[in-house]
Design a protein around this motif. Structure first.
Motif, PDB file in Angstrom:
ATOM      1  N   SER A 100       0.897  -1.289  -0.064  1.00  0.00           N
ATOM      2  CA  SER A 100       0.157  -0.004  -0.044  1.00  0.00           C
ATOM      3  C   SER A 100       0.781   1.313   0.092  1.00  0.00           C
ATOM      4  O   SER A 100       0.469   2.400  -0.294  1.00  0.00           O
ATOM      5  CB  SER A 100      -0.865   0.122   1.212  1.00  0.00           C
ATOM      6  OG  SER A 100      -0.077   0.035   2.325  1.00  0.00           O
ATOM      7  N   ALA A 105       0.960   1.170  -6.796  1.00  0.00           N
ATOM      8  CA  ALA A 105       0.073   0.067  -6.614  1.00  0.00           C
ATOM      9  C   ALA A 105      -0.962   0.148  -5.413  1.00  0.00           C
ATOM     10  O   ALA A 105      -1.895  -0.774  -5.039  1.00  0.00           O
ATOM     11  CB  ALA A 105       0.916  -1.157  -5.781  1.00  0.00           C
ATOM     12  N   LYS A 108      -4.765  -0.877  -6.832  1.00  0.00           N
ATOM     13  CA  LYS A 108      -4.887  -2.286  -6.898  1.00  0.00           C
ATOM     14  C   LYS A 108      -4.772  -2.788  -5.302  1.00  0.00           C
ATOM     15  O   LYS A 108      -5.517  -3.718  -5.078  1.00  0.00           O
ATOM     16  CB  LYS A 108      -3.915  -2.898  -7.399  1.00  0.00           C
ATOM     17  CG  LYS A 108      -3.922  -2.789  -9.214  1.00  0.00           C
ATOM     18  CD  LYS A 108      -5.184  -3.427  -9.864  1.00  0.00           C
ATOM     19  CE  LYS A 108      -5.229  -3.092 -11.019  1.00  0.00           C
ATOM     20  NZ  LYS A 108      -6.243  -3.732 -11.689  1.00  0.00           N
ATOM     21  N   THR A 109      -3.830  -2.311  -4.597  1.00  0.00           N
ATOM     22  CA  THR A 109      -4.000  -2.608  -3.088  1.00  0.00           C
ATOM     23  C   THR A 109      -5.176  -2.293  -2.351  1.00  0.00           C
ATOM     24  O   THR A 109      -5.837  -3.265  -1.582  1.00  0.00           O
ATOM     25  CB  THR A 109      -2.956  -2.128  -2.477  1.00  0.00           C
ATOM     26  OG1 THR A 109      -1.473  -2.459  -3.068  1.00  0.00           O
ATOM     27  CG2 THR A 109      -2.603  -2.448  -0.752  1.00  0.00           C
ATOM     28  N   ASP A 111      -8.234  -2.355  -3.653  1.00  0.00           N
ATOM     29  CA  ASP A 111      -9.248  -3.449  -4.223  1.00  0.00           C
ATOM     30  C   ASP A 111      -8.683  -4.673  -3.418  1.00  0.00           C
ATOM     31  O   ASP A 111      -9.630  -5.232  -2.994  1.00  0.00           O
ATOM     32  CB  ASP A 111      -8.962  -3.525  -5.531  1.00  0.00           C
ATOM     33  CG  ASP A 111      -9.612  -2.552  -6.490  1.00  0.00           C
ATOM     34  OD1 ASP A 111     -10.191  -1.510  -5.914  1.00  0.00           O
ATOM     35  OD2 ASP A 111      -8.872  -2.381  -7.538  1.00  0.00           O
ATOM     36  N   ALA A 112      -7.738  -4.941  -3.456  1.00  0.00           N
ATOM     37  CA  ALA A 112      -7.468  -6.034  -2.727  1.00  0.00           C
ATOM     38  C   ALA A 112      -7.646  -6.293  -1.061  1.00  0.00           C
ATOM     39  O   ALA A 112      -8.151  -7.173  -0.653  1.00  0.00           O
ATOM     40  CB  ALA A 112      -5.929  -6.430  -2.747  1.00  0.00           C
ATOM     41  N   ARG A 156      -6.608 -10.816  -6.613  1.00  0.00           N
ATOM     42  CA  ARG A 156      -6.328  -9.552  -6.288  1.00  0.00           C
ATOM     43  C   ARG A 156      -5.021  -9.108  -5.504  1.00  0.00           C
ATOM     44  O   ARG A 156      -4.415  -8.290  -5.991  1.00  0.00           O
ATOM     45  CB  ARG A 156      -7.538  -9.012  -5.090  1.00  0.00           C
ATOM     46  CG  ARG A 156      -8.857  -9.122  -5.546  1.00  0.00           C
ATOM     47  CD  ARG A 156      -9.073  -8.151  -6.802  1.00  0.00           C
ATOM     48  NE  ARG A 156     -10.416  -7.825  -7.364  1.00  0.00           N
ATOM     49  CZ  ARG A 156     -11.489  -7.202  -6.980  1.00  0.00           C
ATOM     50  NH1 ARG A 156     -11.431  -6.404  -5.896  1.00  0.00           N
ATOM     51  NH2 ARG A 156     -12.651  -7.054  -7.540  1.00  0.00           N
ATOM     52  N   ASP A 159      -2.470  -9.039  -8.632  1.00  0.00           N
ATOM     53  CA  ASP A 159      -2.791  -7.704  -9.278  1.00  0.00           C
ATOM     54  C   ASP A 159      -2.134  -6.522  -8.608  1.00  0.00           C
ATOM     55  O   ASP A 159      -1.352  -5.670  -9.071  1.00  0.00           O
ATOM     56  CB  ASP A 159      -4.243  -7.480  -9.521  1.00  0.00           C
ATOM     57  CG  ASP A 159      -4.943  -8.156 -10.318  1.00  0.00           C
ATOM     58  OD1 ASP A 159      -4.279  -8.634 -11.284  1.00  0.00           O
ATOM     59  OD2 ASP A 159      -6.360  -8.400 -10.352  1.00  0.00           O
ATOM     60  N   ALA A 160      -2.138  -6.427  -7.314  1.00  0.00           N
ATOM     61  CA  ALA A 160      -1.604  -5.399  -6.341  1.00  0.00           C
ATOM     62  C   ALA A 160       0.013  -5.546  -6.535  1.00  0.00           C
ATOM     63  O   ALA A 160       0.794  -4.621  -6.701  1.00  0.00           O
ATOM     64  CB  ALA A 160      -1.803  -5.446  -5.125  1.00  0.00           C
ATOM     65  N   LYS A 162       1.937  -7.049  -9.092  1.00  0.00           N
ATOM     66  CA  LYS A 162       2.046  -6.692 -10.218  1.00  0.00           C
ATOM     67  C   LYS A 162       2.152  -5.310 -10.476  1.00  0.00           C
ATOM     68  O   LYS A 162       3.323  -4.710 -11.263  1.00  0.00           O
ATOM     69  CB  LYS A 162       1.271  -7.155 -11.339  1.00  0.00           C
ATOM     70  CG  LYS A 162       1.546  -7.169 -12.790  1.00  0.00           C
ATOM     71  CD  LYS A 162       0.516  -8.002 -13.415  1.00  0.00           C
ATOM     72  CE  LYS A 162       1.185  -7.711 -14.976  1.00  0.00           C
ATOM     73  NZ  LYS A 162       0.169  -8.446 -16.138  1.00  0.00           N
ATOM     74  N   ALA A 163       1.461  -4.535 -10.055  1.00  0.00           N
ATOM     75  CA  ALA A 163       1.244  -3.052 -10.163  1.00  0.00           C
ATOM     76  C   ALA A 163       2.556  -2.393  -9.358  1.00  0.00           C
ATOM     77  O   ALA A 163       3.044  -1.388  -9.643  1.00  0.00           O
ATOM     78  CB  ALA A 163       0.079  -2.509  -9.854  1.00  0.00           C
TER      79      ALA A 163
END
Length: 391
Positions: A100, A105, A108-109, A111-112, A156, A159-160, A162-163
């Protein structure tokens, strides 16, 4: 010789000074770790082997490598009475908190985090001192079906990661203690992140039956996982595991002393460490001789009996102890279930529940249909050596 300089330190999961015979496994793990950072697919790995062969050491080595190469890692020892979700909740939360603070990120973080809040609510998981200060996301990881929700949560997290230009490596020891439902959900989650080329990697360790358990949980698991077998060291590697640490301390060991240690330990890493430790402490004049290794035998066996074998035997009920002693009295395994039944004057069917319970405790496993074997090397010899005190 000086016990302070003793290079051997037997202990659960403690890395030996010389990690001999595991170079190929470590190299395969390194490649997978570096590929994950590039979002290139690699098969997750589960190390299989008996007790005391160094599976936990390998997991710790892999975790260190992953951390050095930019992975965020989560390490779990699967308990016998706690769900996978309970174990994952605080660890995934910790990973997301680290992600975070990375600018790219943050979205995406977030969202996760919402997915994690939904997951925790769906399975009524306790937070302890942890708080997730976001609203849950309706319809994501909240169905209450672990095999549906855990993959959504893993995606999720992937994805975080990776971002953020990172990767997430999950490591689980004693994986045979996962329930079939939890294991199936874990496999499905790793399958989903693999399909999406997300930087999520898994390393596990467990007893030999885990490969079959994974196949029972999900038929495609053999294509998802690589199962390196971790066993006793070859004579060459066992010699290196003993000799090199001694040389590093400026001491020496005779060839016949080395041969004696290899013979007695059969190349099992934990036994090598224990025998090396006791022999070093007995030796004098900066050189280990055959006499030293022979004199160390009584102390070494006593240490193994009390600290390695007995703690496992004590987990068994009286009836379960009767079963494993009957196994030992049949000689070296594997053992036919029918032969054990004959020795106990019962039928294989009547002993089925007892056998299953001993397997669930991780004391024996079934290498093939109708056969059982000890998960602890040389356990039959321990039982026979101490039969008068165990019966």
């Amino acid at each position: 010789m000086d016990p302070v300089r003793n290079p051997f330190a037997p202990g659960a999961g403690r890395r030996p000074r010389e990690l001999a015979g595991r170079q190929a496994i470590v190299e395969d793990a390194r490649v997978a770790i570096e590929r994950a950072m590039l979002c290139k697919p690699s098969r997750s790995q589960i190390f299989l082997g008996l007790r005391g062969v160094g599976k936990t050491v390998l997991l710790n080595t892999v975790e260190h490598m992953a951390t050095e190469r930019g992975h965020l890692t989560s390490s779990i020892e699967a308990p016998e009475n706690k769900s996978l979700g309970e174990q994952l909740l605080p660890r995934i939360h910790q990973v997301l908190r680290k992600l975070s603070i990375i600018e790219n990120a943050k979205g995406k973080t977030f969202d996760a985090m919402r997915a994690l809040k939904s997951f925790a609510a769906a399975f009524r998981l306790e937070y302890g001192d942890m708080t997730i200060s976001v609203d849950p996301e309706v319809g994501v990881a909240d169905s209450g079906d672990l095999e549906n929700d855990l993959p959504e949560l893993f995606v999720r997290v992937g994805d975080a990661a990776k971002a953020a230009g990172k990767a997430w490596t999950l490591l689980i020891d004693e994986i045979q203690y996962l329930s079939e439902k939890d294991f199936a959900a874990l496999i499905a989650s790793l399958h989903k992140t693999s399909q999406k080329d997300l930087p999520v990697l898994f390393f596990g360790a467990g007893l030999p039956q885990v490969a079959a358990l994974s196949g029972d949980a999900k038929s495609y698991s053999e294509r998802l996982f690589h199962f390196p077998e971790v066993g006793a060291l070859s004579d060459k590697d066992a010699i290196a595991a003993i000799r090199q640490p001694i040389l590093d301390e400026g001491a020496m060991i005779d060839n016949d002393a080395l041969a004696e240690i290899i013979l007695k330990t059969r190349g099992y890493p934990y036994f090598l460490q224990e025998w090396g430790h006791q022999t070093w402490n007995l030796a004098s004049d900066n050189k280990i001789t055959l006499k030293d290794t022979q004199q160390a035998e009584a102390t070494t066996l006593a240490r193994l009996d009390q600290g390695f074998f007995k703690v496992r035997f004590n987990r068994l009920t009286p009836k379960e102890r009767e079963y494993v002693i009957a196994m030992a009295q049949l000689g070296n395994g594997p053992y036919r279930s029918s032969d054990i039944a004959d020795a106990l004057g019962e039928t294989p069917q009547s002993l089925g529940p007892r056998r299953a319970q001993i397997i669930s405790k991780g004391m024996i496993y079934s290498p093939s249909h109708g056969d059982v074997a000890f998960t602890v090397p040389m356990f039959n010899e321990y039982l026979l050596r101490n039969l008068a005190n165990l019966s």
